[in-house]
Structures are given as C-alpha cells and as structure tokens.
Design a protein around this motif. Sequence first.
Motif, PDB file in Angstrom:
ATOM      1  N   ASP A  50       0.811  -1.218   0.000  1.00 17.96           N
ATOM      2  CA  ASP A  50       0.000   0.000   0.000  1.00 17.96           C
ATOM      3  C   ASP A  50       0.847   1.272   0.000  1.00 17.96           C
ATOM      4  OD1 ASP A  50      -2.588  -1.226   0.062  1.00 17.96           O
ATOM      5  OD2 ASP A  50      -2.215  -1.744   2.162  1.00 17.96           O
ATOM      6  N   PHE A  51       2.048   1.187   0.585  1.00 14.88           N
ATOM      7  CA  PHE A  51       2.887   2.383   0.706  1.00 14.88           C
ATOM      8  C   PHE A  51       4.322   2.070   0.296  1.00 14.88           C
ATOM      9  CE2 PHE A  51      -0.458   2.667   3.947  1.00 14.88           C
ATOM     10  CZ  PHE A  51      -1.071   3.849   3.563  1.00 14.88           C
ATOM     11  N   VAL A  52       4.915   2.946  -0.513  1.00 15.44           N
ATOM     12  CA  VAL A  52       6.303   2.757  -0.961  1.00 15.44           C
ATOM     13  C   VAL A  52       7.218   3.883  -0.491  1.00 15.44           C
ATOM     14  CG1 VAL A  52       5.839   1.331  -2.976  1.00 15.44           C
ATOM     15  CG2 VAL A  52       5.707   3.829  -3.175  1.00 15.44           C
ATOM     16  N   GLY A  53       6.766   4.644   0.508  1.00 11.06           N
ATOM     17  CA  GLY A  53       7.637   5.669   1.088  1.00 11.06           C
ATOM     18  C   GLY A  53       7.481   7.058   0.513  1.00 11.06           C
ATOM     19  N   HIS A  54       6.687   7.218  -0.558  1.00 12.54           N
ATOM     20  CA  HIS A  54       6.446   8.552  -1.103  1.00 12.54           C
ATOM     21  C   HIS A  54       5.016   8.638  -1.635  1.00 12.54           C
ATOM     22  CE1 HIS A  54       7.825   6.357  -4.777  1.00 12.54           C
ATOM     23  NE2 HIS A  54       6.844   7.052  -5.322  1.00 12.54           N
ATOM     24  N   ASP A  55       4.540   9.884  -1.774  1.00 13.59           N
ATOM     25  CA  ASP A  55       3.182  10.085  -2.271  1.00 13.59           C
ATOM     26  C   ASP A  55       3.200  10.418  -3.753  1.00 13.59           C
ATOM     27  OD1 ASP A  55       3.964  12.745  -2.489  1.00 13.59           O
ATOM     28  OD2 ASP A  55       2.929  13.379  -0.669  1.00 13.59           O
ATOM     29  N   LYS A  56       2.039  10.816  -4.283  1.00 13.38           N
ATOM     30  CA  LYS A  56       1.938  11.059  -5.726  1.00 13.38           C
ATOM     31  C   LYS A  56       2.742  12.260  -6.185  1.00 13.38           C
ATOM     32  CE  LYS A  56      -2.424  13.644  -5.333  1.00 13.38           C
ATOM     33  NZ  LYS A  56      -3.852  13.653  -5.731  1.00 13.38           N
ATOM     34  N   ARG A  57       3.137  13.122  -5.252  1.00 16.24           N
ATOM     35  CA  ARG A  57       3.976  14.271  -5.604  1.00 16.24           C
ATOM     36  C   ARG A  57       5.463  13.967  -5.442  1.00 16.24           C
ATOM     37  NH1 ARG A  57      -0.497  16.313  -3.025  1.00 16.24           N
ATOM     38  NH2 ARG A  57      -1.708  17.877  -4.193  1.00 16.24           N
ATOM     39  N   ILE A 107       6.657   9.998   2.797  1.00 14.14           N
ATOM     40  CA  ILE A 107       5.574   9.814   3.761  1.00 14.14           C
ATOM     41  C   ILE A 107       6.097   8.956   4.905  1.00 14.14           C
ATOM     42  CG2 ILE A 107       3.662  10.120   2.147  1.00 14.14           C
ATOM     43  CD1 ILE A 107       3.464   7.093   1.891  1.00 14.14           C
ATOM     44  N   TYR A 108       5.660   9.288   6.121  1.00 20.81           N
ATOM     45  CA  TYR A 108       6.202   8.633   7.311  1.00 20.81           C
ATOM     46  C   TYR A 108       5.097   7.936   8.095  1.00 20.81           C
ATOM     47  CZ  TYR A 108      10.215  11.544   6.204  1.00 20.81           C
ATOM     48  OH  TYR A 108      11.275  12.125   5.557  1.00 20.81           O
ATOM     49  N   LYS A 109       5.497   6.950   8.879  1.00 24.95           N
ATOM     50  CA  LYS A 109       4.545   6.177   9.675  1.00 24.95           C
ATOM     51  C   LYS A 109       3.979   7.019  10.810  1.00 24.95           C
ATOM     52  CE  LYS A 109       6.234   1.445   9.127  1.00 24.95           C
ATOM     53  NZ  LYS A 109       6.788   0.276   9.842  1.00 24.95           N
ATOM     54  N   THR A 110       2.707   6.798  11.097  1.00 24.76           N
ATOM     55  CA  THR A 110       2.062   7.415  12.258  1.00 24.76           C
ATOM     56  C   THR A 110       1.373   6.335  13.074  1.00 24.76           C
ATOM     57  OG1 THR A 110       0.073   7.852  10.935  1.00 24.76           O
ATOM     58  CG2 THR A 110       1.682   9.638  11.114  1.00 24.76           C
ATOM     59  N   ASP A 111       1.148   6.618  14.355  1.00 23.17           N
ATOM     60  CA  ASP A 111       0.443   5.652  15.204  1.00 23.17           C
ATOM     61  C   ASP A 111      -1.067   5.852  15.091  1.00 23.17           C
ATOM     62  OD1 ASP A 111      -0.210   7.848  16.763  1.00 23.17           O
ATOM     63  OD2 ASP A 111       1.362   7.470  18.246  1.00 23.17           O
ATOM     64  N   ASN A 121      -3.034   7.372  16.827  1.00 22.05           N
ATOM     65  CA  ASN A 121      -3.480   8.726  17.188  1.00 22.05           C
ATOM     66  C   ASN A 121      -3.002   9.783  16.198  1.00 22.05           C
ATOM     67  OD1 ASN A 121      -4.747   7.876  19.633  1.00 22.05           O
ATOM     68  ND2 ASN A 121      -2.710   7.720  20.575  1.00 22.05           N
ATOM     69  N   GLY A 122      -2.346   9.325  15.149  1.00 23.60           N
ATOM     70  CA  GLY A 122      -1.862  10.263  14.142  1.00 23.60           C
ATOM     71  C   GLY A 122      -0.514  10.877  14.465  1.00 23.60           C
ATOM     72  N   ASN A 123       0.146  10.426  15.545  1.00 24.99           N
ATOM     73  CA  ASN A 123       1.462  10.947  15.902  1.00 24.99           C
ATOM     74  C   ASN A 123       2.544  10.231  15.105  1.00 24.99           C
ATOM     75  OD1 ASN A 123       0.456  12.677  18.051  1.00 24.99           O
ATOM     76  ND2 ASN A 123       0.138  10.783  19.230  1.00 24.99           N
ATOM     77  N   LEU A 124       3.592  10.950  14.748  1.00 27.00           N
ATOM     78  CA  LEU A 124       4.701  10.347  14.018  1.00 27.00           C
ATOM     79  C   LEU A 124       5.364   9.258  14.845  1.00 27.00           C
ATOM     80  CD1 LEU A 124       6.473  13.433  12.383  1.00 27.00           C
ATOM     81  CD2 LEU A 124       5.424  11.529  11.167  1.00 27.00           C
ATOM     82  N   VAL A 125       5.662   8.139  14.205  1.00 27.34           N
ATOM     83  CA  VAL A 125       6.411   7.064  14.855  1.00 27.34           C
ATOM     84  C   VAL A 125       7.899   7.384  14.723  1.00 27.34           C
ATOM     85  CG1 VAL A 125       6.983   4.612  14.803  1.00 27.34           C
ATOM     86  CG2 VAL A 125       4.636   5.351  14.371  1.00 27.34           C
ATOM     87  N   GLN A 154      16.858  10.348  17.042  1.00 26.62           N
ATOM     88  CA  GLN A 154      15.480   9.953  16.777  1.00 26.62           C
ATOM     89  C   GLN A 154      15.101  10.354  15.352  1.00 26.62           C
ATOM     90  OE1 GLN A 154      13.074  11.616  20.040  1.00 26.62           O
ATOM     91  NE2 GLN A 154      12.930   9.525  20.800  1.00 26.62           N
ATOM     92  N   LYS A 155      14.619   9.377  14.595  1.00 24.45           N
ATOM     93  CA  LYS A 155      14.280   9.634  13.202  1.00 24.45           C
ATOM     94  C   LYS A 155      12.857   9.189  12.903  1.00 24.45           C
ATOM     95  CE  LYS A 155      17.157   8.985   9.900  1.00 24.45           C
ATOM     96  NZ  LYS A 155      18.066   8.363   8.910  1.00 24.45           N
ATOM     97  N   LYS A 156      12.239   9.921  11.987  1.00 20.75           N
ATOM     98  CA  LYS A 156      10.929   9.491  11.493  1.00 20.75           C
ATOM     99  C   LYS A 156      11.104   8.209  10.683  1.00 20.75           C
ATOM    100  CE  LYS A 156      10.503  13.592   9.649  1.00 20.75           C
ATOM    101  NZ  LYS A 156      10.016  14.777   8.910  1.00 20.75           N
ATOM    102  N   VAL A 157      10.107   7.353  10.720  1.00 22.59           N
ATOM    103  CA  VAL A 157      10.176   6.063  10.031  1.00 22.59           C
ATOM    104  C   VAL A 157       9.424   6.169   8.702  1.00 22.59           C
ATOM    105  CG1 VAL A 157       9.657   3.604  10.159  1.00 22.59           C
ATOM    106  CG2 VAL A 157      10.265   4.867  12.240  1.00 22.59           C
ATOM    107  N   LEU A 158      10.143   5.910   7.627  1.00 22.17           N
ATOM    108  CA  LEU A 158       9.527   5.965   6.307  1.00 22.17           C
ATOM    109  C   LEU A 158       8.425   4.911   6.199  1.00 22.17           C
ATOM    110  CD1 LEU A 158      10.308   7.839   3.927  1.00 22.17           C
ATOM    111  CD2 LEU A 158      11.505   5.888   2.925  1.00 22.17           C
ATOM    112  N   ASN A 159       7.296   5.286   5.637  1.00 23.75           N
ATOM    113  CA  ASN A 159       6.191   4.339   5.474  1.00 23.75           C
ATOM    114  C   ASN A 159       6.404   3.560   4.173  1.00 23.75           C
ATOM    115  OD1 ASN A 159       3.859   2.931   5.802  1.00 23.75           O
ATOM    116  ND2 ASN A 159       2.488   4.689   5.777  1.00 23.75           N
ATOM    117  N   ASP A 160       7.257   2.570   4.260  1.00 27.59           N
ATOM    118  CA  ASP A 160       7.662   1.788   3.093  1.00 27.59           C
ATOM    119  C   ASP A 160       7.480   0.308   3.403  1.00 27.59           C
ATOM    120  OD1 ASP A 160       8.833   0.662   0.887  1.00 27.59           O
ATOM    121  OD2 ASP A 160      10.890   1.116   1.501  1.00 27.59           O
ATOM    122  N   GLN A 161       6.485  -0.302   2.778  1.00 24.94           N
ATOM    123  CA  GLN A 161       6.180  -1.703   3.054  1.00 24.94           C
ATOM    124  C   GLN A 161       6.994  -2.679   2.211  1.00 24.94           C
ATOM    125  OE1 GLN A 161       1.928  -1.818   2.427  1.00 24.94           O
ATOM    126  NE2 GLN A 161       1.459  -0.991   4.451  1.00 24.94           N
TER     127      GLN A 161
END
Length: 683
Positions: free
Chosen positions: A611-618, A622-626, A628-632, A657-664
């Motif tokens: 569903d996610f490869v780490g970037h959006d259509k632009r 994009i980064y993972k959130t929990d 509650n919508g907070n950055l992981v 501490q780094k944001k986690v890329l939303n890359d499946q």
Amino acid sequence: MSKKLKSNDVITTKSIKTIIIPEGKIQDYIDGKLRKDTPEEYVRQNIEKRLVNEHKYKKELIRVEFSLKVGNNKPRADIVIFPDDCENFVQENVKIIVECKKEKIDPHDRKEGIEQLKSYMSVCLNCEWGMWTNGLTKIVLRKVADEKGKVQFVEYIDLPTADGKLENVDRPKREDLKEPVEDNLLMVFKTCHNHIYSTEGMQKQPAFFEFLKVIFCKIEDEKNSFEPLEFYVTSNELKSPDGQLTAKKRISKIFEKVKKKYSQIFEENDEIKLSPRTLSYVVSELQKYSVITTQIDVKGKAYEELVGANLRGDRGEFFTPRNVMSMAVKMINPRKGEKVLDSSCGTGGFLVTAMMYIINQFQLDAENKLGRPMSKWSYEEKRTFDENASEIANNIFGFDINPDLVKSSIMNLLMNNEHAKNENVFRLNSLLPPHEWSDELKTNLAKALGIKKESIRNSKSIAWFDVIVTNPPFGSKIPIKDTQILSQFELGYIWEKVNGKWVKTNRLQTSVPPEQLFIERCLQLLKPGGRMAIVIPDSILGSPGLGYIRQWLIEHAKVFASIDLPADTFQPRNGTQTSVLIVQKKTEEELIEEATKGYMNDYDIFMSIVDFVGHDKRGNFIYKTDENGNLVLENVEIKDIIVDNNGEEVEVIKTKQKKVLNDQTVYVPVVFEEWKRKEGLPW
C-alpha cells in the motif's frame, strides 16, 4: 506518546558517551550543540566535516556562529577558523571565514551573497581566506593587498589545507587525493552539474552526460597510477581564457584515452562539448578527491541522486525506485556464479542492486566461515575476496537501446565496483531479431558469455542467463509495429478465444506495447529453470482482452509471486498501476510432462499488496504514524571515536530519533523467504 527529550539528555561513562538527539534536531560537528535540522544547517555540517576531515583543521581552532562587529551591527559568521598559534580568539585574529546558505540563496544576492562574505573578511584584519557556499555553488576568495595597499579579493579553487600549501590546491599529488566525507561528494556532483546546466544553456539530460564524460576522465586519470595526475586546473588557469583553454586541452587528452577504452559507448569523433571556462570550473571542484577509493555507499548515493534528478520519464523510461529494486532482487535471490541480466537496464539501477546484493551475501558467507569481519582479514584473504568480487561483477549484463543510458549504466557499475567490466553493458534494442544484431555486438557478447558467435542465430538460441531483473519500457505511446520484430514472438500474433481457451492465429497484430513483447523476450533469454523479477502494468494481469498473455505465461513459466504496487510507485511522473512478478522458466522436461498429461502441474502462488512505498503522488516522503496520528520515531545509533580534552580516545554513541519511512517493500522479501522455505524452493 513518546517521551519528550531535552537537549541536555547526555549520559557519560568512563569510555562511552551516549548522546540522545531528538527528531528535528542535529548535533553540531564542531561545538556539539543541538540545532534545528534545516537545509542551511545541512550545508554547514557537511562543510564542518570537510574542514576537519579533508582539510585537517583542528576542531579547537574552529568557532560556529561567531559574533562579529560590522559597523553598528553584530552579525554572526557561520564558521570561523583561527591560526594554529592563536591564544586569543577575537575578531582580529580570525584567519578564515565560511558562510553557508540554503540552496535557493544566490551568490549575487545583495544581503546574503558573496558581498556579505567580503564585508565580514574586511572587518577581520588578519582574515586571509573566505568561502561562500549554498551547497550547489562554492566561491573561495583570498584577501590580498596590492602595491598601494588597496585590498582586493582574488578568487581561488579551494581553501588551503591546514598546512597552508597552496600547490596542493592547484595540482594535488596522487597521495594527497582525499576521500569525501558523508554528503560532500553529492554536493560536489550537484554543484558541477548545476554549473553546466546554468552556464552552457543545456537541458538537464545533456548537461548530465557532459558531466559524465568528465567523471570518466577523472577515474581514468586516477587509474593511471604510475604517472603524475593530469586531471587538474590551477587557480591562475581558472582566471584567464588562455589558461582555461590549456586546461581543456589537458583534459581532452585524457578523454582520448577514455574513448579508446570505452569504444562501445563513445564515438571516435566524440568530444567534451563544455566550454573551456565551464570545464575548468568542474575540474577544479573534482580534482582534490579520489573517486576510486571513496566508499561505495558514498559515491553510489551521490551518483544515484544525480541520476534520479536528471534522467526520468522520457521515451517510456520510468526508472524503478531503489526500494522496489531492492525488494525484487532480494526475492529473486541471485547467487555467485549466476549470470544476471537487465534487458532494458536504463541507468543500471537493477544491475548495481543485483551486483551489490551478491557481493554482500558472499562477504557475509566469507565472514562466517573465517569467523571474523572483513576489517580483520589478512591481505591474502582480502585479495581473494577482490578476485571473487571481480568474478561476480563480470557476470552482470545489461542491454539498452539508448547510448546515453548505456554510458550512465556503465558509470553506475564503476562507481559501485571498480572491478565491473564495462564490456558487459551493450547498446542493443533487445526486441530486435538476433540475426539483425550487429557483427561487432555479437562478437563482443559471445566473448563475454563464453559462447561461439555463430550460435547467436534466432530467438530460440539466446537462452544464456540464470537470472533477469528488469523494468521494461511500457506504454501505448511507444508501440512496436515492425513486422520483423513482431513475427519472432507468439505474443506478436492475434489470439482468439475458442471454447474458453485462447488460440494463436497466423495473423500478426498491427501494434503491440513493448512490455508485452519483453515478457516473452526475457523468457527467451532465460536458461531453462532460470528465474526473473519483472515490473509490468496491471493491465496484463487483469484486462479481459489480454487473457492470452496470462495463458501463454503460465504455460511457459511458473508464476511464483505477484506483488501489487500502489499507483504512487512511479509518481510524480507516471501513475500507471504496476506489479512485480517473480517467475521461473519451465524446463524442457516440465513442458513435455505437462503436454503429455494434458494439464499443468499445480503449485502455490505468493501474493502481496504493497500500500505504501515511502512517497506520495507528488514524490514527497511519507512517514509512519500511530493510531493517534502521531509520528512514529525510531532510535538510530551512530558510533564515532573522538579525542577528549585529556587526549584520550572516547567512543561516542549518538542516538538520533528519526521518522520512520512508510515503506512496506522492506517486509515483502522477509515474508517471501519464509514462504519459499515452506514450499521447498531451493533458490
């Protein structure tokens, strides 16, 4: 919610210091303070590391955000350096000033450009050198007084090193070449390319390939180890048209050697098209570095980012994201001794990914057998490893129709492994009938494969490769209409449905999208039992009218996996929905067995949806959130060795501490490996 960290969260032991760096912050390399992680700060940190690690200035002589008095104002200089014998760190003793800006600031900006640097240098009586940079442009000035005592600012190639020897700035010696630290090579590559792009009036792609010629010259000069370096330009040459012309002649002589060595990608009458002025500037930026000895990940990242920024989206060439390539290569698991091909290799991303995967696996195996890491190997063990790395590189093959992309692919391989053989990447329209391939190509290909040239006859005599990893050009805008090409392929003919089954007619189609023919060509290029990872549009997997392709494919190969990728995968330039197929070509025995039985053998298929490869259509990350919508956030440890005030070495562990890329895509190979084990697949 994660614990909120304070900037003073520092734990110290006798020999290990642990520093926690909150997300959005960066620790200054010189004074250790935590600052906002901004584009301007990124530039400054890279410069600080270069001043210490490349120029050898002592940290204790460097100050960050040093207050100056300029008239009634008290601006802060980004970086200042004091002389070795300095005891009083005041404005009048400043020796060097460096101003770092974000990329969008122009050097001629009235407030923040080089005039600002000149004003700072002028109020520091003993300041001799200054540098202004925005990460893309670098200007070095030396403050001198003429016979009448009038101050002038003279432009130089670079700041002198800590020993003050200017001759090494103008013409570095081979032993003085430096390895760039962290992202400095990327910054230099961008600076050079953007300078060509802006001053020569070229489009991005032509500018990139002119820069590529210069890189080829740089590497060739470094390899000529028994002769003095010829890849250089002096500060005096840089200042005058005559000197710039002298420098261009010198580099052009190196390019003559390059053309002979890489005759399959450079024409005999090819030349460096850059003006003497531009070429001199580019050479001045590159000359102090050793490209060959630079760590593979450093130069690989620099080259890949430059490629990604300048070579996308033309003629159906939508280059595969690095994480998707990594996923596909891990799933197909190429091994030492196997011949690997990308039949439409583009800039060589799949080739490099496969080559480095095999080399890394071989290294891990060797470390396990020897019981120690590579850093503790003997000279003989390292030499044996290099020989094996060379053998692996020589089993990597690439075809592409675009001569410029062939050059780029070869350079990509060289950047990642100096043992890579340039002869194994060929300019070739992979869909052409083999009997139409040029005699020179067949000669060189036969030599590389260890086969007889006469055996290259038709589509039934080209099963040479164990593994294929590829993303063929696709789209209705670049159809194949040539009947000579179409007639080689069963998929080039019209198929009709009879009693629920597709049957091939003897009538050729008038037009076929290339990706459909590439599926069949790749199977022709595979040895029986060979396996392939291929990116294809989802229309092939789901369109009712293309059912004959699916039928043909499962008759000739086992489809072991189908990975559904999101529409954002090739965005922002292409929104085509695609999948990665993992297939294995059936052997002759399997085909005969199934034909005899009248039905195909049953087997399981691994299916996954990403569903996610780490970037959006632009194209934005994009980064993972929990929930509650907070950055992981994740903690990343960075180890370093520093010398404390007592002269003792201290190991520093920085926990950032780094944001986690939303890359499946990173999870798919792990699950697939477990699935393969259960299915009993040996590869």
